[in-house]
Motif scaffolding. Structure first.
Motif, mmCIF file in Angstrom:
data_model
loop_
_atom_site.group_PDB
_atom_site.id
_atom_site.type_symbol
_atom_site.label_atom_id
_atom_site.label_comp_id
_atom_site.label_asym_id
_atom_site.label_seq_id
_atom_site.Cartn_x
_atom_site.Cartn_y
_atom_site.Cartn_z
ATOM 1 N N UNK A 1 -3.376 -4.410 2.658
ATOM 2 C CA UNK A 1 -2.763 -3.128 2.290
ATOM 3 C C UNK A 1 -1.671 -3.365 1.243
ATOM 4 N N UNK A 2 -1.649 -2.624 0.139
ATOM 5 C CA UNK A 2 -0.619 -2.858 -0.888
ATOM 6 C C UNK A 2 0.781 -2.514 -0.369
ATOM 7 N N UNK A 3 1.805 -3.139 -0.974
ATOM 8 C CA UNK A 3 3.177 -2.838 -0.561
ATOM 9 C C UNK A 3 3.500 -1.388 -0.903
ATOM 10 N N UNK A 4 4.334 -0.786 -0.087
ATOM 11 C CA UNK A 4 4.735 0.589 -0.338
ATOM 12 C C UNK A 4 6.007 0.582 -1.175
ATOM 13 N N UNK A 5 5.968 1.244 -2.308
ATOM 14 C CA UNK A 5 7.140 1.282 -3.181
ATOM 15 C C UNK A 5 8.028 2.452 -2.776
ATOM 16 N N UNK A 6 9.250 2.444 -3.304
ATOM 17 C CA UNK A 6 10.183 3.545 -3.075
ATOM 18 C C UNK A 6 9.511 4.868 -3.463
ATOM 19 N N UNK A 7 9.599 5.861 -2.604
ATOM 20 C CA UNK A 7 9.022 7.168 -2.924
ATOM 21 C C UNK A 7 7.529 7.268 -2.637
ATOM 22 N N UNK A 8 6.964 6.227 -2.064
ATOM 23 C CA UNK A 8 5.534 6.284 -1.733
ATOM 24 C C UNK A 8 5.334 6.283 -0.222
ATOM 25 N N UNK A 9 4.231 6.841 0.195
ATOM 26 C CA UNK A 9 3.846 6.764 1.608
ATOM 27 C C UNK A 9 2.504 6.051 1.650
#
Ligand SMILES: Nc1ncnc2c1ncn2[C@@H]1O[C@H](COP(=O)(O)OS(=O)(=O)O)[C@@H](OP(=O)(O)O)[C@H]1O
Length: 215
Positions: A1-9
């Protein structure tokens, strides 16, 4: 699973987790503040839909009526048949409630998703703390498909419906079997309404006039 960036769900969709005993504990260990979205529909229609899907891959399987009973004369339902067991939502929810509070769960009505997709999506977006970006404007009812479709998905300029394997015609099931299944599920449905604080009104559909149901 890709890392979740700021502002992403990050979202992950695995329907079978809901009915996998070991899943709540493992998911809790991974992320205890996760939000859980569970889509549920009338368990009788769900079972027929499940059977229809299996039938399309293995046309040689016995009829729904045969698989649904341990002993049809005695009216003994085979609750171990996965198509039926999955619909005992109260049972599965109990395992999740041992690890997650209800405030972290959101239940989507499968029937609502067909008759009012924007309404259900509004509730999902609220639950996720998102702005209501997906609205009525994004859906239209496709008469040929018999279901709502997206007017214009993000990645294309043409409308998009779900694929051929979604919204298939269900085989005609003996109405007496349908009645018996409604009776079988009723106490579990009541328990589920109580646990979730939501009445999905599946009992109103016993005459077969369920919204979005073509059984
Ligand atoms: N917009 C739209 N288009 C087509 N189908 C729709 C839609 N909204 C809800 N549905 C209902 O979704 C049912 C298929 O969902 P599944 O649970 O099998 O999907 S999945 O396997 O989890 O991806 C599918 O069940 P079947 O009718 O038995 O195929 C549909 O009733």
């Amino acid at each position: 699973m890709p890392s979740t960036l700021e502002g992403q769900i990050t979202m992950e969709k695995t329907p079978s987790y809901f009915v996998t005993n070991s899943a709540p504990k493992r998911i809790h260990m991974m992320a205890r503040d996760i939000k859980l979205i569970i889509v549920v529909r009338n368990p009788v229609t769900r079972a027929i839909s499940d059977y229809t899907q299996t039938l399309s891959k293995r046309p040689e399987i016995p009829t729904f009526e045969v698989l649904a009973f341990k002993n049809r004369t005695l009216g003994l339902i085979d609750a171990s048949w996965s198509a039926l067991r999955i619909g005992i939502y109260a049972l599965h929810l109990e395992s999740w409630m041992q690890y997650f509070p209800l405030s972290q769960m959101h239940f989507v009505s499968g029937e609502g998703l067909i008759v009012d997709p924007a309404g259900e999506m509004a509730k999902v977006q609220d639950f996720l703390g998102l702005k209501r970006i997906v609205t009525d404007k994004h859906f239209y009812f496709n008469k040929t498909k018999g279901f709502p479709c997206l007017k214009k998905p993000e990645d294309s300029s043409t409308p998009r419906c779900l694929g051929k394997s979604k919204g298939r015609t269900h085989p005609k099931i003996d109405p007496d079997v349908i009645r018996r299944l409604h009776k079988f599920y009723k106490p579990f449905n009541m328990m589920f309404y109580q646990m979730t604080g939501q009445n999905f009104q599946w009992e109103l559909e016993e005459d077969g006039a369920s919204p979005g149901s073509r059984d």
